[in-house]
Design an enzyme around this catalytic site. Structure first.
Site, PDB file in Angstrom:
ATOM      1  N   TYR A   9       3.629 -10.985 -12.574  1.00  0.00           N
ATOM      2  CA  TYR A   9       3.067 -10.510 -11.389  1.00  0.00           C
ATOM      3  C   TYR A   9       2.344  -8.974 -12.481  1.00  0.00           C
ATOM      4  O   TYR A   9       1.220  -8.804 -12.430  1.00  0.00           O
ATOM      5  CB  TYR A   9       4.331  -9.309 -10.294  1.00  0.00           C
ATOM      6  CG  TYR A   9       3.380  -8.483  -9.968  1.00  0.00           C
ATOM      7  CD1 TYR A   9       2.381  -9.241  -8.605  1.00  0.00           C
ATOM      8  CD2 TYR A   9       3.452  -6.810  -9.711  1.00  0.00           C
ATOM      9  CE1 TYR A   9       1.198  -7.808  -7.973  1.00  0.00           C
ATOM     10  CE2 TYR A   9       2.345  -6.470  -8.768  1.00  0.00           C
ATOM     11  CZ  TYR A   9       1.706  -6.433  -8.093  1.00  0.00           C
ATOM     12  OH  TYR A   9       0.679  -6.134  -6.997  1.00  0.00           O
ATOM     13  N   GLU A  38       2.408  -5.741   1.299  1.00  0.00           N
ATOM     14  CA  GLU A  38       2.776  -4.494   1.332  1.00  0.00           C
ATOM     15  C   GLU A  38       3.351  -3.912   1.838  1.00  0.00           C
ATOM     16  O   GLU A  38       4.796  -2.590   1.936  1.00  0.00           O
ATOM     17  CB  GLU A  38       1.595  -3.881   0.424  1.00  0.00           C
ATOM     18  CG  GLU A  38       0.484  -4.438  -0.619  1.00  0.00           C
ATOM     19  CD  GLU A  38       1.275  -3.555  -1.985  1.00  0.00           C
ATOM     20  OE1 GLU A  38       2.877  -2.753  -1.809  1.00  0.00           O
ATOM     21  OE2 GLU A  38       1.533  -3.949  -3.245  1.00  0.00           O
ATOM     22  N   TRP A  59       9.702  -3.257  -4.605  1.00  0.00           N
ATOM     23  CA  TRP A  59       8.548  -5.041  -4.750  1.00  0.00           C
ATOM     24  C   TRP A  59       8.793  -5.333  -5.079  1.00  0.00           C
ATOM     25  O   TRP A  59       8.748  -6.468  -5.174  1.00  0.00           O
ATOM     26  CB  TRP A  59       7.967  -3.489  -5.439  1.00  0.00           C
ATOM     27  CG  TRP A  59       6.667  -3.764  -5.439  1.00  0.00           C
ATOM     28  CD1 TRP A  59       5.794  -5.019  -6.934  1.00  0.00           C
ATOM     29  CD2 TRP A  59       5.484  -4.956  -4.648  1.00  0.00           C
ATOM     30  NE1 TRP A  59       4.505  -5.949  -6.996  1.00  0.00           N
ATOM     31  CE2 TRP A  59       4.861  -5.745  -5.612  1.00  0.00           C
ATOM     32  CE3 TRP A  59       5.809  -5.311  -3.304  1.00  0.00           C
ATOM     33  CZ2 TRP A  59       3.674  -6.766  -4.971  1.00  0.00           C
ATOM     34  CZ3 TRP A  59       4.696  -5.749  -2.489  1.00  0.00           C
ATOM     35  CH2 TRP A  59       3.545  -6.675  -2.826  1.00  0.00           C
TER      36      TRP A  59
END
Length: 186
Positions: free
Chosen positions: A20, A42, A50
Site C-alpha cells: 500500500y 477510511e 489502518w
C-alpha cells in the site's frame, strides 16, 4: 549486494502495508469507484489502525461488491445483516449503514458534478499538496482543507467523514503527498 530502498517509517509494518505504501499511498486517484472504495475503507478505519483495514481490504472488496456505489446504494436490510455476519470485515452496524448512506450521497455528487473525481479534486483545483515532511511526526491529524472537505461532505449527507478521516482519505487518494522527503516512493 541488495539495493535497500528508503520508506516512510510505517511502510514496512507488513507485506500488505508495504505494498500500500509503495504503490498507492499519496498517489493520485481519479477513478470514481476507487475514490468510493477509499472513502468506505477510511470510514471503516475510524477508531482502528489502518493496518487492520489493509489486512482486510480484499475481504471488503468482495463483501461490498467491488465497491460499486450503485450496488452498495441499493443494499437492503438483508444484505446489511449478512455483512454483520461477515468475519472478514469490521462488523460494525454504524459503519455498514454509513457505507450505504455514503453510496447514495456519492451518486448524488456524481450526478451533480459529472464525477466524484471532479468534485473532490476541485477543493485543490486539481493540484497535489506536497507537505515535504522530513519525518512522519510532522504530519498532522487534520488540516484546514480536511476540515472544510469534511464539513462539505457532511452537508451532503455523508457519514464517518470527520476531519481526521478525511485527512487520511486525502492522503490515500493523492491530494496530499505526505511521503517523507527521503522516501524513495514519493
Amino acid at each position: 549486494m541488495e539495493n535497500k530502498q528508503c520508506r516512510c517509517n510505517w511502510g514496512t509494518m507488513s507485506p500488505k502495508m508495504q505494498e500500500y505504501h509503495d504503490k498507492r499511498w499519496c498517489k493520485q486517484v481519479h477513478d470514481d469507484n476507487e475514490l468510493f472504495a477509499m472513502l468506505i475503507l477510511e470510514g471503516a478505519q475510524a477508531g482502528l489502525s489502518w493496518s487492520t483495514i489493509i489486512e482486510r481490504e480484499d475481504n471488503y472488496r468482495i463483501a461490498f461488491d467491488g465497491f460499486d456505489p450503485v450496488i452498495v446504494a441499493a443494499y437492503d436490510d438483508k444484505k446489511k445483516e449478512s455483512l454483520m455476519q461477515n468475519e472478514g470485515i469490521i462488523r460494525n452496524r454504524l459503519k455498514i449503514n454509513a457505507a450505504v448512506t455514503n453510496a447514495i450521497a456519492f451518486l448524488k455528487v456524481k450526478d451533480e458534478f459529472g464525477s466524484f473525481d471532479k468534485y473532490i479534486w476541485s477543493f485543490t483545483d486539481g493540484k497535489v499538496i506536497d507537505h515535504k515532511v522530513k519525518d512522519m511526526s510532522e504530519v498532522p491529524a487534520t488540516s484546514e482543507l480536511s476540515e472544510r472537505v469534511s464539513r462539505e461532505l457532511k452537508k451532503r449527507g455523508f457519514k464517518f467523514v470527520g476531519a481526521t478521516i478525511i485527512y487520511s482519505y486525502l492522503q490515500g487518494i493523492g491530494v496530499y503527498n505526505d511521503h517523507a522527503v527521503d522516501c524513495d516512493f514519493r
